[in-house]
Design an enzyme around this catalytic site. Structure first.
Site, PDB file in Angstrom:
ATOM      1  N   HIS A  75       1.057  -1.590   0.179  1.00  0.00           N
ATOM      2  CA  HIS A  75      -0.412   0.057  -0.035  1.00  0.00           C
ATOM      3  C   HIS A  75       0.693   1.613  -0.195  1.00  0.00           C
ATOM      4  O   HIS A  75       0.168   2.344  -0.271  1.00  0.00           O
ATOM      5  CB  HIS A  75      -0.608  -0.033   1.275  1.00  0.00           C
ATOM      6  CG  HIS A  75      -1.947  -1.281   1.236  1.00  0.00           C
ATOM      7  ND1 HIS A  75      -2.594  -1.634   0.260  1.00  0.00           N
ATOM      8  CD2 HIS A  75      -2.386  -2.686   1.765  1.00  0.00           C
ATOM      9  CE1 HIS A  75      -2.983  -2.618   0.414  1.00  0.00           C
ATOM     10  NE2 HIS A  75      -3.265  -2.984   1.611  1.00  0.00           N
ATOM     11  N   HIS A 134      -6.407  -7.255  -0.188  1.00  0.00           N
ATOM     12  CA  HIS A 134      -6.447  -6.019  -1.274  1.00  0.00           C
ATOM     13  C   HIS A 134      -5.823  -5.609  -2.280  1.00  0.00           C
ATOM     14  O   HIS A 134      -5.076  -6.017  -2.834  1.00  0.00           O
ATOM     15  CB  HIS A 134      -5.842  -5.103   0.099  1.00  0.00           C
ATOM     16  CG  HIS A 134      -6.247  -5.516   1.544  1.00  0.00           C
ATOM     17  ND1 HIS A 134      -5.933  -6.538   2.746  1.00  0.00           N
ATOM     18  CD2 HIS A 134      -7.599  -5.038   2.202  1.00  0.00           C
ATOM     19  CE1 HIS A 134      -6.429  -6.563   3.074  1.00  0.00           C
ATOM     20  NE2 HIS A 134      -7.536  -5.741   3.128  1.00  0.00           N
ATOM     21  N   ASP A 177      -4.436 -12.647   3.094  1.00  0.00           N
ATOM     22  CA  ASP A 177      -5.319 -12.205   4.076  1.00  0.00           C
ATOM     23  C   ASP A 177      -6.966 -12.415   2.797  1.00  0.00           C
ATOM     24  O   ASP A 177      -8.099 -11.968   3.471  1.00  0.00           O
ATOM     25  CB  ASP A 177      -5.694 -10.830   4.542  1.00  0.00           C
ATOM     26  CG  ASP A 177      -5.217 -10.028   3.940  1.00  0.00           C
ATOM     27  OD1 ASP A 177      -4.806 -10.356   2.001  1.00  0.00           O
ATOM     28  OD2 ASP A 177      -4.397  -8.199   4.217  1.00  0.00           O
TER      29      ASP A 177
HETATM   30 ZN   LIG Z   1      -4.402  -7.102   2.959  1.00  0.00          ZN
END
Ligand SMILES: [Zn+2]
Length: 291
Positions: free
Chosen positions: A110, A150, A227
């Site tokens: 990120h 993500h 995740d």
């Molecule tokens: Zn993640």
């Protein structure tokens, strides 16, 4: 006992911060213990150089990070966080050089050039973009496959319009950071509905990989988050078995590959599924060649 081809990059130093955070040391400690029990060989990372870091990040951002002056609601300004982040980036470089798997923390995908990327309002537990630093260190034509649940908005931002690199991400949508809803140029995004399950996931992965001309790439860099596992923070409902299948697909690309840990907040699952992923990849016939 089967030979384990892929070495794990790890230093206990990465367990020294963030005890109370969800991205805490226990997840990696447990991962390490499981892989040790399974007979993997470990190597220690070195710190990434500032030169390496500045290929992926702006100097103002790195300066502020050094002073622990960057903070957001997800991503605390821990004391000495720059040194922890530098060692994690060094782990990714080490993994790239030996075609290994870095289980170092903090994660990285990120983190954009100057912090939060593509309009996201936090850095999502990330400080330096480990995989970007490693890919730029090698400087080879690379496929980055981001399997974390993500979207790797930082990685997309750093490599947007980079002719040497193609970025492919499968991720849950809607979810943090809200980016990666469409493909653009060299960045191919596959948003998936929550808990879509193994079958939809693997079909989507096959479709994504089927569109690539693998001759373009010298190696495959995997942003390996866990995740997307059922019940985790960005659950796509994947079962343990799915990671063997993902590994087989990576092996079938017949390119040197390396892996950098991103998310995955249940250490038990992370350790077990790294083993499944690597065994799937190393399955007979797909010996990863070293050049
Ligand atoms: Zn993640």
């Amino acid at each position: 006992m089967e030979a384990m081809l892929t070495k794990i990059v790890f230093s206990e130093k990465c367990l020294g911060y963030g005890q109370l955070h969800i991205e805490g040391p226990e997840r990696v400690r447990k991962t390490f213990e499981i892989l040790k029990e399974k007979g993997y060989e470990f190597v220690e990372p070195k710190l990434a150089s500032e030169e390496d870091i500045l290929r992926a990040h702006d100097d103002e951002y790195v300066w502020a990070l050094k002073k622990s002056m960057v903070e957001d609601p997800d991503t605390p300004a821990y004391e000495n966080i720059y040194e922890f982040a530098r060692l994690s980036a060094g782990g990714a470089i080490q993994a790239a050089e030996i075609h290994g798997f870095s289980i170092m923390r903090p994660p990285g995908h990120h983190a954009g050039r100057a912090g939060a990327a593509l309009g996201a309002y936090t850095r999502g537990f990330c400080y330096l973009n480990n995989i970007a630093i490693a890919v730029k260190h090698l400087g080879k034509p690379t496929l980055i496959l981001d399997i974390d649940g993500h979207h790797g908005n930082g990685t997309e931002e750093i490599f947007m319009e980079d002719e040497k690199v193609t970025y492919v991400s499968l991720h849950r949508h809607p979810n943090y950071p809200g980016t990666g809803t469409f493909s653009e140029g060299n960045c191919m995004n596959y948003p998936l509905p929550p808990d879509c399950g193994d079958e939809v996931y693997l079909k989507t992965l096959d479709k994504a990989l089927g569109l690539l001309n693998m001759e373009m790439f010298d190696l495959v860099a995997v942003s390996a988050g866990f995740d997307q596992h059922a019940g985790d923070l960005a659950s796509l409902g994947l079962t343990d078995e799915c990671y063997s299948h993902i590994g087989k697909r990576i092996g079938a690309m017949k390119k040197p590959a390396f892996f950098v840990l991103e998310g995955g907040y249940n250490g038990e699952n992370v350790g077990k599924n790294i083993d499944k992923l690597l065994k799937g990849m190393e399955h007979k016939g797909f010996k990863v060649h070293k050049d």
